[in-house]
Each structure stands twice: as C-alpha cells, then as structure tokens.
Design an enzyme around this catalytic site. Structure first.
Site, PDB file in Angstrom:
ATOM      1  N   ARG A 163       0.866  -1.176   0.000  1.00 45.66           N
ATOM      2  CA  ARG A 163       0.000   0.000   0.000  1.00 45.66           C
ATOM      3  C   ARG A 163       0.902   1.225   0.000  1.00 45.66           C
ATOM      4  O   ARG A 163       2.010   1.181   0.534  1.00 45.66           O
ATOM      5  CB  ARG A 163      -0.902   0.027   1.236  1.00 45.66           C
ATOM      6  CG  ARG A 163      -1.828  -1.180   1.385  1.00 45.66           C
ATOM      7  CD  ARG A 163      -2.632  -1.071   2.676  1.00 45.66           C
ATOM      8  NE  ARG A 163      -3.568  -2.186   2.848  1.00 45.66           N
ATOM      9  CZ  ARG A 163      -3.282  -3.313   3.487  1.00 45.66           C
ATOM     10  NH1 ARG A 163      -2.085  -3.469   4.036  1.00 45.66           N
ATOM     11  NH2 ARG A 163      -4.184  -4.270   3.596  1.00 45.66           N
ATOM     12  N   LYS A 190      -2.242  -2.584   7.967  1.00 46.48           N
ATOM     13  CA  LYS A 190      -3.409  -2.155   8.726  1.00 46.48           C
ATOM     14  C   LYS A 190      -3.497  -2.911  10.037  1.00 46.48           C
ATOM     15  O   LYS A 190      -3.183  -4.094  10.114  1.00 46.48           O
ATOM     16  CB  LYS A 190      -4.680  -2.387   7.896  1.00 46.48           C
ATOM     17  CG  LYS A 190      -4.806  -1.472   6.684  1.00 46.48           C
ATOM     18  CD  LYS A 190      -6.122  -1.686   5.972  1.00 46.48           C
ATOM     19  CE  LYS A 190      -6.276  -0.714   4.805  1.00 46.48           C
ATOM     20  NZ  LYS A 190      -7.566  -0.909   4.093  1.00 46.48           N
ATOM     21  N   HIS A 258      -2.466   3.013  -6.034  1.00 42.95           N
ATOM     22  CA  HIS A 258      -3.078   1.799  -5.489  1.00 42.95           C
ATOM     23  C   HIS A 258      -3.348   0.771  -6.584  1.00 42.95           C
ATOM     24  O   HIS A 258      -3.379  -0.438  -6.312  1.00 42.95           O
ATOM     25  CB  HIS A 258      -4.382   2.151  -4.771  1.00 42.95           C
ATOM     26  CG  HIS A 258      -4.822   1.111  -3.786  1.00 42.95           C
ATOM     27  ND1 HIS A 258      -4.077   0.768  -2.671  1.00 42.95           N
ATOM     28  CD2 HIS A 258      -5.922   0.318  -3.750  1.00 42.95           C
ATOM     29  CE1 HIS A 258      -4.698  -0.187  -1.989  1.00 42.95           C
ATOM     30  NE2 HIS A 258      -5.820  -0.476  -2.630  1.00 42.95           N
ATOM     31  N   ARG A 261      -0.680  -1.826  -6.804  1.00 43.01           N
ATOM     32  CA  ARG A 261      -0.814  -2.921  -5.831  1.00 43.01           C
ATOM     33  C   ARG A 261      -1.786  -3.968  -6.369  1.00 43.01           C
ATOM     34  O   ARG A 261      -1.527  -5.175  -6.290  1.00 43.01           O
ATOM     35  CB  ARG A 261      -1.291  -2.363  -4.498  1.00 43.01           C
ATOM     36  CG  ARG A 261      -1.694  -3.399  -3.449  1.00 43.01           C
ATOM     37  CD  ARG A 261      -2.016  -2.670  -2.151  1.00 43.01           C
ATOM     38  NE  ARG A 261      -2.862  -3.441  -1.248  1.00 43.01           N
ATOM     39  CZ  ARG A 261      -2.403  -4.303  -0.347  1.00 43.01           C
ATOM     40  NH1 ARG A 261      -1.109  -4.553  -0.267  1.00 43.01           N
ATOM     41  NH2 ARG A 261      -3.230  -4.925   0.479  1.00 43.01           N
ATOM     42  N   HIS A 284      -3.701  -9.071   3.668  1.00 42.85           N
ATOM     43  CA  HIS A 284      -5.140  -9.080   3.921  1.00 42.85           C
ATOM     44  C   HIS A 284      -5.439  -9.937   5.145  1.00 42.85           C
ATOM     45  O   HIS A 284      -4.930 -11.052   5.277  1.00 42.85           O
ATOM     46  CB  HIS A 284      -5.902  -9.647   2.726  1.00 42.85           C
ATOM     47  CG  HIS A 284      -5.957  -8.721   1.554  1.00 42.85           C
ATOM     48  ND1 HIS A 284      -6.202  -9.158   0.262  1.00 42.85           N
ATOM     49  CD2 HIS A 284      -5.807  -7.378   1.480  1.00 42.85           C
ATOM     50  CE1 HIS A 284      -6.200  -8.112  -0.547  1.00 42.85           C
ATOM     51  NE2 HIS A 284      -5.968  -7.027   0.159  1.00 42.85           N
ATOM     52  N   TYR A 293      -9.905 -10.474  -6.258  1.00 50.85           N
ATOM     53  CA  TYR A 293      -9.045 -10.468  -7.434  1.00 50.85           C
ATOM     54  C   TYR A 293      -9.426 -11.560  -8.433  1.00 50.85           C
ATOM     55  O   TYR A 293      -9.077 -11.464  -9.607  1.00 50.85           O
ATOM     56  CB  TYR A 293      -7.582 -10.657  -7.015  1.00 50.85           C
ATOM     57  CG  TYR A 293      -7.048  -9.473  -6.272  1.00 50.85           C
ATOM     58  CD1 TYR A 293      -6.989  -9.480  -4.881  1.00 50.85           C
ATOM     59  CD2 TYR A 293      -6.623  -8.333  -6.929  1.00 50.85           C
ATOM     60  CE1 TYR A 293      -6.524  -8.384  -4.176  1.00 50.85           C
ATOM     61  CE2 TYR A 293      -6.153  -7.236  -6.235  1.00 50.85           C
ATOM     62  CZ  TYR A 293      -6.112  -7.263  -4.864  1.00 50.85           C
ATOM     63  OH  TYR A 293      -5.652  -6.176  -4.178  1.00 50.85           O
TER      64      TYR A 293
END
Length: 312
Positions: A163, A190, A258, A261, A284, A293
C-alpha cells in the site's frame, strides 16, 4: 459548504476542530485533500446539528448526543442525494473527530458506536495491464534524485504489492546496509499487522539507486522516502506525480498508485500464484478480501478450467 455555516460552530468547538485538523495533517500525515474533505464533512455535521437542535452544540452536548440525532444527520445527507461513498466518508470524519475528543478532551459518545452507515457496493479492483504497469514505472524515472525516488517507490508498489501508506511509512533501516542486497522487507500494515515481503532484485537495485542519490542523510531511524525539503514524503505528492504520468502516457484515470498494488496481485494470479500466497503478500486479514481479485481474471480462470477439467 458556505462560510455562513462557520457561525454554527460553538466557540469552544472551534479550537477543537482546528486541533483535530492539525492532528490529521501533521501527526497522521493525511493528504491536504483529505484534511479539507474531513474538515468540510465535520463542519457540515455541526451546522446540521445547530439547525436540528436550535443552537450550536457545545462539547458536552456533542458527547451526550443521542443516536436519533446521528441518524437524522445521515437521513439529511441521503435526502440531499449524496453518494453512499460520500456519506460513509462523512461518517468516518465524524467518528475520527469523536475519537480525537475522547483522547484529548475525555469526552466520548457511545451512541456513535452503534451508528450504521449505508453499505457500499463492493467494487472489483481495477488493475493495469502488464504493459501499462511497465510503462508507468519506467516513466517515473529520471536523472535527478527525485526521479530515482519515484522510480523506486512505484516499483516497490508494483513489485512488492505494498500500500502507498506502507511504502511511505518505511524507514531506512528496513533495507539492508547495502540496499542493493535487500531480499525482503518487514512491512507494517493495517491494524499494526506485520508481514514479510520478498523484494525482487530489480526493486532492490532501484532502491539502492535512490538511496545513493538522495541528498539527505538516511539514518536507520529516518524516513526512507523524502520530499523535496527532506521530510517524509506525503501521499498527495505521489498521487499528483502518477496523475501527471498517466496523462503523459495516455493511461486511464484508474492508473493510480493503489492500482499498482492491484496489478501486482492480479498479475501474480495470472501467472498461477494461489490466493493464500497472494493474501499473505498483500497483508489481507481475510481471504475473502483477496478473493476479489478472482473476478478480475475471470477469463483466464475459465480458460484454465476448460483446459484442465476432465469433463470440460
């Protein structure tokens, strides 16, 4: 929002709003555009409350605001025809402001915790074709140190799936003493989750070229990517640079930092990587996020199925 709405701010709230926006800009590193949008969202919320309740709310009144008032505000936004994404952004701004006041003023509001916002339609990632991603990363380069910086940064996004915030949050110590020998990075994503990301030799070489050209001292605890004045590079600068590049190259507006990515993950999937591996590389928390995806590469998956399944 008109300037007249500023009169709806309670005197004691004005300083808190300014402190929060300053916190976003200088401590959280939010882009100028984000700070302006959040400030507008918050002031619109406070202006609504002033009209809805018959007076500008004080800090104590904000802390005691009932759920019905928050719901009335969301309903007013929907009545104006705002998109769900705009409503959710406004709610995020208000929640962020309340978190700030809870930490700095000791005033929290439990009703806000139960507020539900409109559900957004899940959009599939929009990656770039391989050739477009290559052109974008190559075009970022230049003879000066900023050109080396931009090339290294975009290659890191596309070559390692970071990211943009993760890349800009890296310190020099994340690389090997000789950056060209870097084979992996520990990235904080995150929720503070850390993951190990492998680094391709060409990405390591680009990072080494930038580190060697950078005119600022790069101590281990210092920011790796620097702005023109030596401070940690901000997202808005990178986004503007990519915007200029895509216009020059004739690429669509979906060509963003982004998107690189997304392109990283989609191109890995296209070359046969499994979703679990991609999930780990992207950081993730849930496989369901990574499964988005698969919708991007549906044509390839159908062709693979047709070739491999015994009943096809």
């Amino acid at each position: 929002m008109s300037n007249s709405s500023l009169t709806y701010l309670h005197p004691e709230i004005t300083g808190i709003v300014s402190a929060w926006l300053d916190h976003l800009a200088h401590e959280r590193g939010a882009a100028d555009r984000t700070v302006r949008a959040y400030g507008s969202d918050l002031r619109t919320f406070l202006a609504f409350l002033a009209e809805h309740r018959g007076g500008a709310p004080s800090a104590a009144e904000l802390a005691g605001l009932p759920l019905v008032d928050f719901r009335a505000w969301l309903a007013a936004l929907q009545h104006k025809g705002l998109a769900r994404s705009s409503i959710n952004r406004a709610a995020a701004a208000v929640r962020g402001f309340y978190r700030f006041t809870a930490r700095t003023q000791g005033r929290s509001n439990t009703a806000l915790l139960t507020l539900r916002t409109p559900r957004l339609k899940r959009r599939l990632p929009r990656p770039l074709p391989v050739e477009a991603a290559r052109r974008l990363t190559e075009a970022a380069g230049g003879a000066d140190w900023i050109g080396h910086r931009d090339a290294a940064l975009l290659l890191l996004l596309y070559g390692a799936g970071l990211r943009i915030g993760e890349a800009l949050g890296l310190d020099r110590g994340a690389l090997a003493d000789d950056p060209a020998t870097t084979t992996s990075l520990v990235v904080t994503g995150k929720g503070g989750r850390q993951r190990m990301v492998p680094i391709l030799p060409m990405v390591a070489q680009a990072l080494a070229a930038y580190a060697g050209a950078c005119p600022f001292a790069l101590a281990r605890d210092d920011a790796l990517f620097r702005g023109a004045r030596g401070k940690r590079l901000q997202q808005g600068v990178v986004q503007a640079r990519v915007r200029d590049l895509r216009r020059a190259l004739g690429l669509p507006e979906t060509a963003t930092p982004h998107a690189l990515r997304h392109s990283f993950a989609t191109h890995l999937l296209g070359d046969g990587a499994d979703l679990r591996t991609i999930q780990e590389l992207l950081g993730h928390a849930s496989l369901s996020t990574t499964q988005g995806y698969t919708g991007v590469d549906a044509d390839r998956l159908r062709a693979l199925y047709a070739r491999a399944h015994p009943r096809a």
